[in-house]
Design a protein around this motif. Structure first.
Motif, PDB file in Angstrom:
ATOM      1  N   ALA A   1       0.828  -1.211   0.000  1.00 53.85           N
ATOM      2  CA  ALA A   1       0.000   0.000   0.000  1.00 53.85           C
ATOM      3  C   ALA A   1       0.863   1.261   0.000  1.00 53.85           C
ATOM      4  O   ALA A   1       0.620   2.199  -0.767  1.00 53.85           O
ATOM      5  CB  ALA A   1      -0.926  -0.011   1.212  1.00 53.85           C
ATOM      6  N   ALA A   2       1.897   1.290   0.853  1.00 53.08           N
ATOM      7  CA  ALA A   2       2.769   2.463   0.934  1.00 53.08           C
ATOM      8  C   ALA A   2       3.499   2.695  -0.387  1.00 53.08           C
ATOM      9  O   ALA A   2       3.575   3.831  -0.890  1.00 53.08           O
ATOM     10  CB  ALA A   2       3.768   2.295   2.077  1.00 53.08           C
TER      11      ALA A   2
ATOM     12  N   GLY B   1       2.572   1.568  -3.292  1.00 50.83           N
ATOM     13  CA  GLY B   1       1.559   1.901  -4.302  1.00 50.83           C
ATOM     14  C   GLY B   1       1.236   3.383  -4.320  1.00 50.83           C
ATOM     15  O   GLY B   1       1.047   3.973  -5.387  1.00 50.83           O
ATOM     16  N   VAL B   2       1.170   4.000  -3.145  1.00 55.65           N
ATOM     17  CA  VAL B   2       0.930   5.439  -3.074  1.00 55.65           C
ATOM     18  C   VAL B   2       2.110   6.203  -3.680  1.00 55.65           C
ATOM     19  O   VAL B   2       1.928   7.112  -4.503  1.00 55.65           O
ATOM     20  CB  VAL B   2       0.699   5.883  -1.618  1.00 55.65           C
TER      21      VAL B   2
ATOM     22  N   GLU C   1       2.373   6.346  -7.552  1.00 53.28           N
ATOM     23  CA  GLU C   1       1.398   7.114  -8.329  1.00 53.28           C
ATOM     24  C   GLU C   1       1.315   8.586  -7.950  1.00 53.28           C
ATOM     25  O   GLU C   1       0.460   9.303  -8.471  1.00 53.28           O
ATOM     26  CB  GLU C   1       0.025   6.467  -8.198  1.00 53.28           C
TER      27      GLU C   1
ATOM     28  N   VAL D   1      -2.669   4.087   5.253  1.00 51.46           N
ATOM     29  CA  VAL D   1      -1.455   4.796   4.848  1.00 51.46           C
ATOM     30  C   VAL D   1      -1.518   6.246   5.340  1.00 51.46           C
ATOM     31  O   VAL D   1      -2.544   6.929   5.210  1.00 51.46           O
ATOM     32  CB  VAL D   1      -1.279   4.768   3.316  1.00 51.46           C
TER      33      VAL D   1
ATOM     34  N   TRP E   1      -4.188   9.070   4.192  1.00 49.16           N
ATOM     35  CA  TRP E   1      -4.410   8.632   2.818  1.00 49.16           C
ATOM     36  C   TRP E   1      -5.384   7.464   2.714  1.00 49.16           C
ATOM     37  O   TRP E   1      -6.058   7.288   1.704  1.00 49.16           O
ATOM     38  CB  TRP E   1      -3.069   8.240   2.189  1.00 49.16           C
TER      39      TRP E   1
ATOM     40  N   SER F   1      -6.239   3.726   1.864  1.00 45.98           N
ATOM     41  CA  SER F   1      -5.623   2.707   1.004  1.00 45.98           C
ATOM     42  C   SER F   1      -4.955   3.380  -0.193  1.00 45.98           C
ATOM     43  O   SER F   1      -5.073   4.588  -0.397  1.00 45.98           O
ATOM     44  CB  SER F   1      -6.684   1.714   0.525  1.00 45.98           C
ATOM     45  N   SER F   2      -4.292   2.570  -1.000  1.00 44.49           N
ATOM     46  CA  SER F   2      -3.639   3.117  -2.200  1.00 44.49           C
ATOM     47  C   SER F   2      -4.608   3.273  -3.364  1.00 44.49           C
ATOM     48  O   SER F   2      -4.219   3.778  -4.421  1.00 44.49           O
ATOM     49  CB  SER F   2      -2.473   2.211  -2.611  1.00 44.49           C
TER      50      SER F   2
ATOM     51  N   THR G   1      -5.315   6.716  -5.822  1.00 51.02           N
ATOM     52  CA  THR G   1      -4.215   7.623  -5.449  1.00 51.02           C
ATOM     53  C   THR G   1      -4.122   8.859  -6.356  1.00 51.02           C
ATOM     54  O   THR G   1      -3.966   9.978  -5.852  1.00 51.02           O
ATOM     55  CB  THR G   1      -2.881   6.858  -5.422  1.00 51.02           C
TER      56      THR G   1
ATOM     57  N   SER H   1      -8.667  10.286   2.604  1.00 52.34           N
ATOM     58  CA  SER H   1      -8.983   8.857   2.536  1.00 52.34           C
ATOM     59  C   SER H   1     -10.300   8.620   1.806  1.00 52.34           C
ATOM     60  O   SER H   1     -10.498   7.590   1.186  1.00 52.34           O
ATOM     61  CB  SER H   1      -9.020   8.271   3.954  1.00 52.34           C
TER      62      SER H   1
END
Length: 251
Positions: free
Chosen positions: A177-178, A180-181, A184, A204, A216, A218-219, A222, A243
């Motif tokens: 997840a981290a 993934g953020v 993007e 996140v 944030w 989830s990813s 994004t 979020s």
């Protein structure tokens, strides 16, 4: 001299040529056939010799290994990992095996191997680049865009966000997840990011410069969350919640 003429069924015909006159023509034809067979045989033998030389001798063996794409790795490190024996017949090289051996080097993200006659093997690699760094007791662990921990440095590289994770790795939901953020985020926002923390795949938290915190979630979504955040950052605040990008808040 008078040539005798025979009559067949009332018609006169010239006498047939003597058999002795045909022999030179037949001998010439035989010589042509033999020459053709000899040429064909020599051609086949030459092809067999060439194939043997290519497949089983160093005639077209490996003379050099050309490595391209290295940044941190050295060319000799890649050659050592490839383990290509000098003089090995070029056409018999196990290219998949070479790819597998070079890809096993932690810093290598991708690799291609090509043959180049008469005797060169070309290895094209792309090295991993860090999207984040995990600080641990043994040093700074570099994490790439897939979540892979691929190198440890004594100090963290500049301008690379810190990842605050309890169990970093490709199989960890929080790591995915981290990362993934980070993958993007728009270029305009990247210089503002100091760290990214997560304990699950849905919580996140991004820390920006000046101590600003972004919740944030989830990813997912994004790019949309980042667009909303850029608008929110024009307002004063210390905590920004995107979020739920439809209901963002600033406090």
């Amino acid at each position: 001299m008078t040539v005798p003429v025979r009559t067949v069924r009332g018609r006169r015909t010239a006498p047939r040529p003597d058999r002795a006159n045909r022999r030179p023509d037949r001998r010439a034809q035989r010589r042509k056939i033999l020459r053709r067979r000899a040429v064909a045989l020599l051609t086949i033998l030459s092809l067999i010799a060439l194939a043997y030389g290519v497949w089983f001798t160093p005639l077209f063996g490996v003379r050099s290994v050309d490595v391209r794409g290295t940044v941190v790795l050295t060319e000799d490190e890649v050659r050592t990992a490839a383990a290509i024996e000098p003089g090995s017949p070029l056409v018999r090289l196990d290219l998949k095996g070479i790819v597998t051996r070079v890809a096993a080097v932690p810093r290598v993200a991708s690799v291609e191997v090509e043959r180049s006659l008469p005797g060169t093997v070309r290895i094209l690699i792309a090295e991993r680049t860090p999207v984040g760094v995990v600080k641990a007791s043994d040093g700074a662990h570099l994490i790439d865009s897939t979540g892979k921990d691929y190198a440890v440095l004594s100090t963290a590289p500049p301008l690379v966000p810190e990842l605050v994770l309890s169990a970093p790795g490709q199989g960890d939901a929080a790591t995915r997840a981290a990362v993934g953020v980070l993958n993007e985020l728009p270029e305009k926002l990247r210089p503002e990011v100091q760290s990214v923390a997560a304990t699950t795949g849905a919580d996140v938290k991004v820390t920006l410069t000046q101590g600003r915190i972004v919740r944030w979630g989830s990813s997912a979504e994004t790019p949309r969350k980042a667009a909303v955040l850029l608008v929110l950052l024009t307002r004063p605040g210390t905590t920004y919640d995107v979020s739920s990008p439809d209901l963002p808040t600033v406090s």
